[in-house]
Enzyme design. Structure first.
Site, short mmCIF file in Angstrom:
data_model
loop_
_atom_site.label_atom_id
_atom_site.label_comp_id
_atom_site.label_asym_id
_atom_site.label_seq_id
_atom_site.Cartn_x
_atom_site.Cartn_y
_atom_site.Cartn_z
N CYS A 121 -1.02 91.64 30.67
CA CYS A 121 -0.45 90.34 31.02
C CYS A 121 -0.46 90.15 32.53
CB CYS A 121 0.98 90.25 30.49
SG CYS A 121 1.85 88.76 30.98
N CYS B 289 10.60 110.22 31.79
CA CYS B 289 9.13 110.27 31.70
C CYS B 289 8.52 110.83 32.99
CB CYS B 289 8.62 108.86 31.42
SG CYS B 289 6.84 108.64 31.43
N HIS B 290 7.29 111.31 32.89
CA HIS B 290 6.57 111.82 34.07
C HIS B 290 6.45 110.77 35.16
CE1 HIS B 290 5.24 115.45 32.01
NE2 HIS B 290 5.14 114.68 30.95
N THR B 291 6.32 109.52 34.76
CA THR B 291 6.13 108.47 35.76
C THR B 291 7.37 108.32 36.63
OG1 THR B 291 4.78 107.40 34.10
CG2 THR B 291 5.30 106.11 36.04
N HIS C 20 12.26 103.63 32.69
CA HIS C 20 11.48 102.53 32.11
C HIS C 20 11.32 102.67 30.59
CE1 HIS C 20 8.67 105.77 32.85
NE2 HIS C 20 7.92 105.28 31.88
N GLU C 21 12.00 103.66 30.00
CA GLU C 21 11.83 103.87 28.56
C GLU C 21 13.14 103.56 27.85
OE1 GLU C 21 10.14 107.71 27.72
OE2 GLU C 21 8.34 107.27 28.88
N CYS D 253 -0.63 83.60 29.53
CA CYS D 253 -1.70 83.81 30.52
C CYS D 253 -3.03 84.05 29.82
CB CYS D 253 -1.35 84.95 31.47
SG CYS D 253 -1.53 86.59 30.75
N CYS E 147 -3.04 87.28 27.90
CA CYS E 147 -2.20 87.28 26.69
C CYS E 147 -2.85 86.48 25.57
CB CYS E 147 -0.82 86.70 27.01
SG CYS E 147 0.29 87.91 27.77
N CYS F 174 7.04 103.66 25.89
CA CYS F 174 5.98 104.18 26.79
C CYS F 174 4.98 105.05 26.03
CB CYS F 174 6.64 104.93 27.95
SG CYS F 174 5.50 105.51 29.21
N CYS G 214 3.60 87.62 28.26
CA CYS G 214 4.13 86.26 28.47
C CYS G 214 3.68 85.31 27.36
CB CYS G 214 3.71 85.72 29.84
SG CYS G 214 1.99 85.19 29.96
N ARG H 145 10.50 115.07 24.91
CA ARG H 145 11.29 114.07 25.63
C ARG H 145 12.76 114.46 25.69
NH1 ARG H 145 7.81 112.16 27.77
NH2 ARG H 145 7.18 110.01 28.10
N ARG I 80 2.76 90.55 37.41
CA ARG I 80 2.25 91.82 37.96
C ARG I 80 2.63 92.05 39.41
NH1 ARG I 80 -1.32 94.36 34.64
NH2 ARG I 80 -2.48 95.68 36.06
N1 LIG Z 1 -2.23 104.77 29.77
C1 LIG Z 1 -0.93 104.59 29.77
O1 LIG Z 1 -0.43 103.45 29.65
C2 LIG Z 1 -0.02 105.75 29.88
C3 LIG Z 1 1.31 105.69 29.47
C4 LIG Z 1 2.10 106.84 29.53
C5 LIG Z 1 1.55 108.01 30.04
N2 LIG Z 1 0.25 108.03 30.44
C6 LIG Z 1 -0.42 109.24 30.94
O2 LIG Z 1 -0.84 110.00 29.82
C7 LIG Z 1 -0.90 111.37 30.18
C8 LIG Z 1 -0.12 112.20 29.17
O3 LIG Z 1 1.26 111.84 29.20
P1 LIG Z 1 2.33 112.75 28.43
O4 LIG Z 1 3.65 112.13 28.65
O5 LIG Z 1 1.85 112.98 27.05
O6 LIG Z 1 2.20 114.07 29.32
P2 LIG Z 1 2.53 115.61 28.99
O7 LIG Z 1 2.46 116.31 30.30
O8 LIG Z 1 3.75 115.72 28.19
O9 LIG Z 1 1.32 116.08 28.09
C9 LIG Z 1 0.09 116.50 28.61
C10 LIG Z 1 -0.40 117.64 27.75
O10 LIG Z 1 -1.71 118.00 28.20
C11 LIG Z 1 -1.84 119.38 28.02
N3 LIG Z 1 -2.95 119.90 28.83
C12 LIG Z 1 -2.96 120.18 30.14
N4 LIG Z 1 -4.16 120.68 30.50
C13 LIG Z 1 -4.92 120.71 29.38
C14 LIG Z 1 -6.24 121.12 29.11
N5 LIG Z 1 -7.04 121.62 30.05
N6 LIG Z 1 -6.70 121.00 27.84
C15 LIG Z 1 -5.90 120.49 26.86
N7 LIG Z 1 -4.63 120.09 27.08
C16 LIG Z 1 -4.15 120.20 28.31
C17 LIG Z 1 -0.48 119.95 28.43
O11 LIG Z 1 -0.27 121.24 27.87
C18 LIG Z 1 0.47 118.90 27.83
O12 LIG Z 1 0.91 119.25 26.54
C19 LIG Z 1 -0.36 111.44 31.61
O13 LIG Z 1 -1.46 111.44 32.49
C20 LIG Z 1 0.43 110.17 31.74
O14 LIG Z 1 0.53 109.75 33.08
C21 LIG Z 1 -0.54 106.94 30.36
ZN LIG Z 2 6.95 106.54 30.59
ZN LIG Z 3 0.63 87.11 29.91
#
Ligand SMILES: NC(=O)c1ccc[n+]([C@@H]2O[C@H](COP(=O)([O-])OP(=O)(O)OC[C@H]3O[C@@H](n4cnc5c(N)ncnc54)[C@H](O)[C@@H]3O)[C@@H](O)[C@H]2O)c1
Ligand SMILES: [Zn+2]
Ligand SMILES: [Zn+2]
Length: 368
Positions: free
Chosen positions: A106, A40-42, A62-63, A95, A98, A169, A92, A362, A110
């Site tokens: 949760c 993942c990106h993270t 983490h996935e 809390c 939760c 994720c 949990c 992925r 943390r």
């Molecule tokens: N909130 C959460 O719990 C949580 C969990 C996982 C990931 N995320 C976040 O969600 C986001 C997306 O994650 P992902 O794994 O799908 O990433 P990803 O990079 O695979 O997908 C992002 C998409 O956005 C597109 N994009 C970029 N610029 C754009 C624009 N101007 N207009 C339209 N589309 C555009 C890209 O082409 C790409 O397909 C990331 O910021 C990630 O950190 C959040």
């Molecule tokens: Zn992830």
């Molecule tokens: Zn909890």
């Protein structure tokens, strides 16, 4: 026990796959043998050193999806042989958060999790007596890991691991953004910005909620095609003018629900502006860079638009991830297009390269 794991030794360096020591699970902890893990990106964000709260050495990942091998004392909800999905966002069930249906954040572990520790303030991974911290409470780029019981969702053994791990994720985040956070009403018009794992999950979630129209916006035509496969009815190439085009497609009003899944604050602004006056709800799932802010003209809010953030799609992991997996098993979500590459643990750095090249949605590590 000795296990092989991908260790982040120092930021900006490739991960080093090597043998490390994994200690027995203590009270409330579970030993899991991993079968699959998404890259993942993270993970890359931390490996690169861009995350100011990152630390090293640590075992990233983490996935994960795998099988419980052993449980420590006081573990009641899991037993050896259970199939599990790892949860960086635990539940949990005790809390104040939760117990409240309004949030999935949760509070139980943390602080220690953010420091790279298990709940008792220590780690189970080490090398020559040196502690190696855990990542997001998971550390699943490894043959086995020890995790808190409250951070594992017990899922159907019918689910193939390479698909189950997607629920750890981005997929659950996107599905949950539509199902929980926005609670999209049947017959609605939705607009999803971003067609990565999160955005595609949101498209699928809107479809499952009975949305009539789902506009998906991305820069990549290939990803837009994947969005069509998940139920998008209108595909837009993003950039300037996107808001105007969405307004045109919606009789000048905008969408009932918009979702942001890019992490780009300029796109978040577009997602707010593309939401309908009166009741349009913009759900932000993307994670912006540190210090970045979202620019919104307050008049848009006064005229009835709302903005909500969504962490892990508001999904209470132990309760809801198994239910989402069941919906997948019932044929409601097609996950084949999301697994673009299958790699071994030794190829984990290739997983990062594929991600940087935006090659597929992925890469999934399969453990022999
Ligand atoms: N909130 C959460 O719990 C949580 C969990 C996982 C990931 N995320 C976040 O969600 C986001 C997306 O994650 P992902 O794994 O799908 O990433 P990803 O990079 O695979 O997908 C992002 C998409 O956005 C597109 N994009 C970029 N610029 C754009 C624009 N101007 N207009 C339209 N589309 C555009 C890209 O082409 C790409 O397909 C990331 O910021 C990630 O950190 C959040
Ligand atoms: Zn992830
Ligand atoms: Zn909890």
């Amino acid at each position: 026990m000795k296990i092989r794991a991908a260790v982040l030794e120092s930021f900006g360096e490739p991960l080093a796959v090597q043998e490390v020591e994994l200690a027995e699970p203590r009270a409330g902890e579970v030993l899991v043998r991993l079968h699959a893990c998404g890259v993942c990106h993270t993970d890359l964000y931390t490996a690169s050193g861009a995350d100011p709260s990152g630390y090293a050495p640590t075992v990233l990942g983490h996935e994960g999806a795998g099988v419980v091998e052993a449980v420590g004392p006081d573990v009641a909800s899991l037993a050896p042989g259970d199939h599990v999905v790892t949860l960086f966002s635990p539940q949990c069930r005790e809390c104040i958060h939760c117990l409240d249906p309004r949030t999935n954040l949760c509070l139980a572990i943390r602080e220690e999790q953010n420091k790279g520790h298990l709940p008792d303030g220590t780690t189970r991974i080490s090398r020559d007596g040196e502690e190696i911290r855990s990542f997001m409470g998971c550390s699943t780029f490894a043959e086995c890991t020890v995790m808190p019981e409250i951070a594992l969702a017990k899922v159907s053994p019918e689910a193939p691991f390479e698909h189950a791990c997607l629920f750890a994720c981005g997929l659950s985040t996107g599905l949950g953004a539509a199902i929980n956070t926005a609670a999209v009403r049947p017959g609605s018009t939705c607009a999803v910005f971003g067609a990565g794992m999160v955005g595609l999950g949101a498209v699928a979630g809107c479809r499952l909620q009975g949305a009539e129209r789902i506009i998906c916006v991305d820069l990549s035509p290939q990803r837009l095609e994947l969005a069509r496969g998940q139920g998008a009815t209108d595909l837009l190439e993003g950039g300037e003018g996107t808001v105007e085009r969405i307004l045109e497609l919606t009789g000048g009003f905008g969408a009932d629900y918009t979702f942001e899944a890019t992490g780009n604050v300029a796109v978040m602004r577009q997602a707010v502006e593309a939401a309908r006056m009166g009741w349009g709800l913009c759900t932000v799932a993307g994670v912006a860079g540190r210090g970045e802010t979202l620019d919104v003209v307050p008049r848009l809010l006064i005229t009835g638009r709302r903005i909500a953030g969504s962490s892990f799609g508001g999904v209470k992991g132990r309760d809801q991830v198994p239910a989402l997996v069941d919906r997948y098993l019932a044929g409601e979500i097609d996950l084949d297009p999301f697994v673009s590459h299958r790699i071994s643990l030794d190829e984990v750095n290739r997983g990062f390269e594929l991600m940087e090249a935006q090659d597929g949605i992925r890469s999934v590590i399969e453990f022999a």
